[in-house]
Write a protein that holds these residues in place. Sequence first.
Motif, PDB file in Angstrom:
ATOM      1  N   GLU A  75     -24.083  13.564  69.587  1.00 33.75           N
ATOM      2  CA  GLU A  75     -24.935  13.862  68.433  1.00 33.75           C
ATOM      3  C   GLU A  75     -26.415  13.809  68.784  1.00 33.75           C
ATOM      4  N   LEU A  76     -26.800  12.868  69.662  1.00 37.01           N
ATOM      5  CA  LEU A  76     -28.214  12.694  70.001  1.00 37.01           C
ATOM      6  C   LEU A  76     -28.568  13.308  71.355  1.00 37.01           C
ATOM      7  N   THR A  83     -26.519   7.061  77.179  1.00 38.56           N
ATOM      8  CA  THR A  83     -25.600   6.590  76.147  1.00 38.56           C
ATOM      9  C   THR A  83     -25.280   5.112  76.331  1.00 38.56           C
ATOM     10  N   SER A  86     -28.222   2.889  75.460  1.00 39.95           N
ATOM     11  CA  SER A  86     -28.467   2.655  74.037  1.00 39.95           C
ATOM     12  C   SER A  86     -27.753   1.404  73.550  1.00 39.95           C
ATOM     13  N   THR A 131     -32.171   6.400  62.856  1.00 35.57           N
ATOM     14  CA  THR A 131     -32.757   7.153  63.973  1.00 35.57           C
ATOM     15  C   THR A 131     -32.052   8.496  64.150  1.00 35.57           C
ATOM     16  N   HIS A 132     -32.844   9.498  64.568  1.00 33.03           N
ATOM     17  CA  HIS A 132     -32.294  10.837  64.762  1.00 33.03           C
ATOM     18  C   HIS A 132     -32.606  11.406  66.135  1.00 33.03           C
ATOM     19  N   ASN A 133     -33.079  10.578  67.045  1.00 27.94           N
ATOM     20  CA  ASN A 133     -33.208  11.009  68.435  1.00 27.94           C
ATOM     21  C   ASN A 133     -33.002   9.801  69.337  1.00 27.94           C
ATOM     22  N   LYS A 134     -32.695  10.073  70.584  1.00 26.90           N
ATOM     23  CA  LYS A 134     -32.294   8.995  71.491  1.00 26.90           C
ATOM     24  C   LYS A 134     -33.419   7.998  71.759  1.00 26.90           C
ATOM     25  N   LEU A 137     -33.597   5.529  68.864  1.00 25.79           N
ATOM     26  CA  LEU A 137     -32.439   4.639  68.844  1.00 25.79           C
ATOM     27  C   LEU A 137     -32.579   3.549  69.907  1.00 25.79           C
ATOM     28  N   ARG A 200     -23.569   5.670  61.829  1.00 28.59           N
ATOM     29  CA  ARG A 200     -24.740   4.958  61.290  1.00 28.59           C
ATOM     30  C   ARG A 200     -24.340   3.774  60.424  1.00 28.59           C
TER      31      ARG A 200
END
Length: 487
Positions: A75-76, A83, A86, A131-134, A137, A200
Amino acid sequence: MASAMDNEKGTSGASTNTPEDSFLVTFALPTDDENPKDWPLLKKWTVTGVLSATGFNRIMVSTVMAPALSTIGRELDMNSTETVMSMSVYLLATAFGPLLIGPLSEVYGRKPVLHATNVWFLVWNIACGFTHNKALLIAARLLAGFGASAVYALAGGVLGDVWRPEQRGRSLGLYVLIPLLGAAIGPIIGGFITEGTTWRWMFWSTSLLQGVMVILSFTLFHETHGPTILLQRAKHLQKATGNTRYFTEVERLDSAHSASWVIMRSLSRPVRLLLFHPIIQVQACVSAFNYGLLYLVLSTFSGLWINNYHESISISGIHYVSMAAGEIIGAEIGGPLMDVVYRKMKSRAHGATIPEFRVPIMFIGAILTPAGLFMYGWAAQEHAPWIVVDLAVGLLSFGMQIAGQGLQAYVIDTYPDHTSSAFAASQFLRSLTAFGFPLFAPTMYSALGYGWGNSTLAFLAIGIGIPAPVLIWVYGPKLRAKAQSSY
């Protein structure tokens, strides 16, 4: 609390060797209602329980992402390393946070530090879900991890404040029970949330729980730091009697220095312990290796079941119960066993006590940890039935828990005045390995497979885990005698 007149007469536990010492404020002997070690059991367990429940949510958040990493990555638009990072960056923050938080709790007390970090963690954990980008996040996870790191520094300090050495094992065993559930429940909850709704909600649901934890800590948690309690007592006596000569032992130690010097001395304490105290160095290295192993398995366990056993994300998360079971059984067996061994060795020593009485239990963990690694690696390599793999992982986590409890109790006994700083020093290396081990795990398993990959780790566990308790048992008293003051 002793009255002002009692303190004037020197009955509060202060020495009367000099006129100045008659105003030294200490806890009364043989018991003092305000001394956390003399609190009623209910009050002790309430404080321990609040801290344990706080640790549950903070540790659960560290692992809740594990089953959803591939979904979040797609998704990101994150590659495999990003990954895993994160999730792991949360642990990187817990390496540096205690270096600040531990010393501050020894200056200002445990209570304000716990409250402040609870709120900080809540804010940034909520932010993770939006959050909507890596980049955002990873940044939000880093800041949330900083707030979460307080529990690693405060746990040892609070347990050392409240419980006497004879109760150390039982209190440690029951304290870690709830947080250990968090490490395993996190992936289970994360798996079902990811399949049932958006990932989320992993952060939003844990934030709702954290809100409850904030309320509980504000209402039920009491200050446990002895020097802070005595400082409050001294100020009360000064106000009640109009006599400003009352002081505490900590104030006497700090009287020749400026406030900024005291703060800097406190903040530097974890680093000084790690650099110059061999006891901390040995404990930190062993704990760091075991902690790295724990998060290596946590980050890859779900992938084993999804890719090799072709199970769904939600079902793969259920296998984490085996890890939780091993840790919980280890905690509930190891804690009381540690107290039994401690009492027997104390009896043999005619009432004398030394921290090395915690060492015998470490040998159990040193043997079981590599045994679990060998069993887990080759069972997974040969696609053995799921129950064999789960039992192997349970054995591994059981061994690491037994060894870890002994090491924690040893540090608490060795550094009673600065336990939080000592835990912060060891947590630094622990968090670095928890951050780093998952990063190389996919490459290791790809190159060596589960069999030889885990066998390599098992050989390292033998080389690190078995000599360490021998070193502590033989040289511990000499190392403690030569160690510089932790002040």
